[in-house]
Design a protein around this motif. Structure first.
Motif, mmCIF file in Angstrom:
data_model
loop_
_atom_site.group_PDB
_atom_site.id
_atom_site.type_symbol
_atom_site.label_atom_id
_atom_site.label_comp_id
_atom_site.label_asym_id
_atom_site.label_seq_id
_atom_site.Cartn_x
_atom_site.Cartn_y
_atom_site.Cartn_z
ATOM 1 N N THR A 3 0.839 -1.193 0.000
ATOM 2 C CA THR A 3 0.000 0.000 0.000
ATOM 3 C C THR A 3 0.867 1.234 0.000
ATOM 4 O O THR A 3 2.011 1.215 0.439
ATOM 5 C CB THR A 3 -0.906 0.005 1.244
ATOM 6 O OG1 THR A 3 -0.083 -0.085 2.409
ATOM 7 C CG2 THR A 3 -1.863 -1.164 1.221
ATOM 8 N N THR A 4 0.319 2.320 -0.513
ATOM 9 C CA THR A 4 1.108 3.533 -0.662
ATOM 10 C C THR A 4 1.486 4.150 0.666
ATOM 11 O O THR A 4 0.674 4.225 1.573
ATOM 12 C CB THR A 4 0.348 4.568 -1.498
ATOM 13 O OG1 THR A 4 1.130 5.759 -1.553
ATOM 14 C CG2 THR A 4 -1.013 4.878 -0.909
ATOM 15 N N PRO A 5 2.743 4.593 0.813
ATOM 16 C CA PRO A 5 3.145 5.285 2.030
ATOM 17 C C PRO A 5 2.896 6.777 1.933
ATOM 18 O O PRO A 5 3.296 7.523 2.796
ATOM 19 C CB PRO A 5 4.645 4.998 2.090
ATOM 20 C CG PRO A 5 5.041 4.939 0.646
ATOM 21 C CD PRO A 5 3.873 4.341 -0.090
ATOM 22 N N LEU A 171 8.195 -1.425 -1.564
ATOM 23 C CA LEU A 171 8.299 -2.395 -2.655
ATOM 24 C C LEU A 171 9.712 -2.262 -3.193
ATOM 25 O O LEU A 171 9.957 -1.653 -4.212
ATOM 26 C CB LEU A 171 7.293 -2.102 -3.759
ATOM 27 C CG LEU A 171 7.435 -2.937 -5.030
ATOM 28 C CD1 LEU A 171 7.129 -4.395 -4.753
ATOM 29 C CD2 LEU A 171 6.558 -2.409 -6.132
ATOM 30 N N ILE A 172 10.678 -2.814 -2.462
ATOM 31 C CA ILE A 172 12.083 -2.666 -2.842
ATOM 32 C C ILE A 172 12.817 -3.953 -2.489
ATOM 33 O O ILE A 172 12.674 -4.485 -1.395
ATOM 34 C CB ILE A 172 12.753 -1.475 -2.110
ATOM 35 C CG1 ILE A 172 12.150 -0.162 -2.592
ATOM 36 C CG2 ILE A 172 14.262 -1.480 -2.318
ATOM 37 C CD1 ILE A 172 12.679 1.035 -1.855
ATOM 38 N N GLN A 173 13.570 -4.464 -3.402
ATOM 39 C CA GLN A 173 14.439 -5.594 -3.145
ATOM 40 C C GLN A 173 15.867 -5.125 -3.320
ATOM 41 O O GLN A 173 16.251 -4.670 -4.389
ATOM 42 C CB GLN A 173 14.140 -6.742 -4.111
ATOM 43 C CG GLN A 173 15.084 -7.928 -3.931
ATOM 44 C CD GLN A 173 14.850 -8.997 -4.970
ATOM 45 O OE1 GLN A 173 13.954 -8.876 -5.792
ATOM 46 N NE2 GLN A 173 15.654 -10.052 -4.950
ATOM 47 N N GLU A 174 16.647 -5.198 -2.268
ATOM 48 C CA GLU A 174 18.042 -4.757 -2.362
ATOM 49 C C GLU A 174 18.887 -5.859 -2.984
ATOM 50 O O GLU A 174 18.793 -7.029 -2.607
ATOM 51 C CB GLU A 174 18.595 -4.413 -0.984
ATOM 52 C CG GLU A 174 20.003 -3.863 -1.042
ATOM 53 C CD GLU A 174 20.541 -3.531 0.326
ATOM 54 O OE1 GLU A 174 21.731 -3.204 0.408
ATOM 55 O OE2 GLU A 174 19.789 -3.600 1.300
ATOM 56 N N LEU A 235 8.754 2.926 -2.474
ATOM 57 C CA LEU A 235 8.423 2.953 -3.893
ATOM 58 C C LEU A 235 7.006 2.418 -4.042
ATOM 59 O O LEU A 235 6.711 1.299 -3.612
ATOM 60 C CB LEU A 235 9.403 2.089 -4.688
ATOM 61 C CG LEU A 235 9.134 1.951 -6.191
ATOM 62 C CD1 LEU A 235 9.298 3.297 -6.884
ATOM 63 C CD2 LEU A 235 10.074 0.922 -6.803
ATOM 64 N N ASP A 236 6.142 3.219 -4.633
ATOM 65 C CA ASP A 236 4.747 2.821 -4.808
ATOM 66 C C ASP A 236 4.434 2.781 -6.298
ATOM 67 O O ASP A 236 4.771 3.709 -7.043
ATOM 68 C CB ASP A 236 3.816 3.816 -4.112
ATOM 69 C CG ASP A 236 2.355 3.415 -4.278
ATOM 70 O OD1 ASP A 236 2.022 2.289 -3.904
ATOM 71 O OD2 ASP A 236 1.564 4.223 -4.802
ATOM 72 N N HIS A 245 10.162 7.786 -2.960
ATOM 73 C CA HIS A 245 10.582 8.720 -1.904
ATOM 74 C C HIS A 245 11.787 8.137 -1.194
ATOM 75 O O HIS A 245 11.717 7.050 -0.623
ATOM 76 C CB HIS A 245 9.445 8.951 -0.912
ATOM 77 C CG HIS A 245 9.829 9.841 0.234
ATOM 78 N ND1 HIS A 245 10.304 11.129 0.054
ATOM 79 C CD2 HIS A 245 9.833 9.626 1.576
ATOM 80 C CE1 HIS A 245 10.570 11.669 1.226
ATOM 81 N NE2 HIS A 245 10.296 10.774 2.154
ATOM 82 N N ILE A 246 12.911 8.856 -1.276
ATOM 83 C CA ILE A 246 14.146 8.454 -0.610
ATOM 84 C C ILE A 246 14.596 9.632 0.253
ATOM 85 O O ILE A 246 15.334 10.507 -0.211
ATOM 86 C CB ILE A 246 15.253 8.087 -1.621
ATOM 87 C CG1 ILE A 246 14.748 7.063 -2.643
ATOM 88 C CG2 ILE A 246 16.476 7.540 -0.896
ATOM 89 C CD1 ILE A 246 15.763 6.733 -3.718
#
Length: 300
Positions: A3-5, A171-174, A235-236, A245-246
């Motif tokens: 879901t969106t942050p 939604l991020i995979q490092e 990340l959305d 957004h970072i």
């Protein structure tokens, strides 16, 4: 899909003061009016000592791995056409800050200069304009009325206990990186000597897109990214929108429902063409954080 942050907040900015500049990268320099305005719904700066605030103003003691460094959030409007007193074309931006900094801005000339530079850097980051730092101060509170609007704001920017503060869902995979030195800070131009642009207001990162089999591949360049800030980054992906957004480095909002003219003015990578390809595959979207490559790769 996460879901969106980001949360939608309504802004009804109160005029503060107006600054006049011009765009130096246009053959016939366009007049630019920047309205500095206030609204309590813009996130306030984080708590900071006087030394931390002064360091931020002077661009000193900046550590890109420290996501808790002192900074000032600002919401910048899209450009809108207007005219000067002589009837010549002009462009107006509203730069809206939290009302908590109003008093210091009016009392402290150095802090006011700092706020103006933040506004200019943010305008430059989200547009193709380069603004002159030789400015004028018209005797008006604003050029036209700052426009009421609804904006998406990262919930993490609000302080703990604030009703708009929520834990981010990512939604991020490092991806494991190979040895690669962190990029050096690029000396910026402007009033804030030695201050990286992102230290005061997030930059809009560059990005490219291609079609890869049945997917759309979007590569976002994030050269200042370090491992230390990944846990606070979000990340959305929506069918017609990508929001990154970072804090405090980057903010990116790719809105494929925007007009072709707006996309072309904001991005120079064929974004207007992308909107006509198809909706993004939200359920099948995958994102990889490639620190060694200074990039985020999104397949959707």
């Amino acid at each position: 899909m996460a879901t969106t942050p980001q949360i939608a907040v309504a802004l009804n900015p109160v005029p503060g003061f107006c600054v006049k500049s011009k765009a130096t990268n246009i053959a016939i320099g366009s007049k630019i009016f920047v309205n500095i305005a206030w609204d309590a719904n813009v996130p306030p700066p984080p708590p900071g000592s006087e030394d931390a605030i002064r360091n931020a103003m002077q661009g000193l003691g900046i550590d890109e791995s420290n996501s808790d460094a002192w900074f000032v959030p600002v919401v910048v409007s899209d450009a809108r056409p207007d005219s000067d007193r002589g009837g010549q074309p002009a462009i107006v931006f509203d730069c809206v800050f939290n009302a908590s900094i109003k008093s210091r801005t009016l009392k402290d000339p150095e802090f006011k200069t700092f706020i103006i530079e933040l506004a200019f850097q943010r305008i430059e980051a989200q547009s193709t304009l380069v603004l002159s730092r030789q400015i004028g101060t018209p005797n008006i509170a604003s050029k036209g009325k700052p426009q009421a609007r609804q904006v998406l704001v990262p919930a993490a920017l609000y302080p703990p206990g604030h009703p708009n503060n929520r834990a981010p869902i990512k939604l991020i995979q490092e991806i494991a990186d190979r040895p690669n030195p962190e990029p050096a800070n690029v000396p910026p131009k402007g009033i804030l000597k030695k201050s990286p642009t992102w230290s005061s207001a997030p930059q809009v990162p560059t990005w490219t897109w291609t079609q890869e089999n049945s997917k759309i591949r979007i590569v976002i360049d994030v050269p200042a990214m370090t491992h230390a800030v990944i846990s606070k980054s979000t990340l959305d992906v929506e069918a017609r929108r990508v929001i990154l957004h970072i804090p405090p480095l980057y903010d990116l909002d790719i809105n494929l429902d925007a007009s072709d003219a707006e996309l072309s003015a904001t991005f120079i990578n064929g974004a207007a063409k992308l909107k006509g390809v198809r909706d993004l595959d939200v359920d099948g979207a995958k994102a990889e954080w490639r620190v060694a490559d200074n990039a985020i790769v999104l397949l959707a």
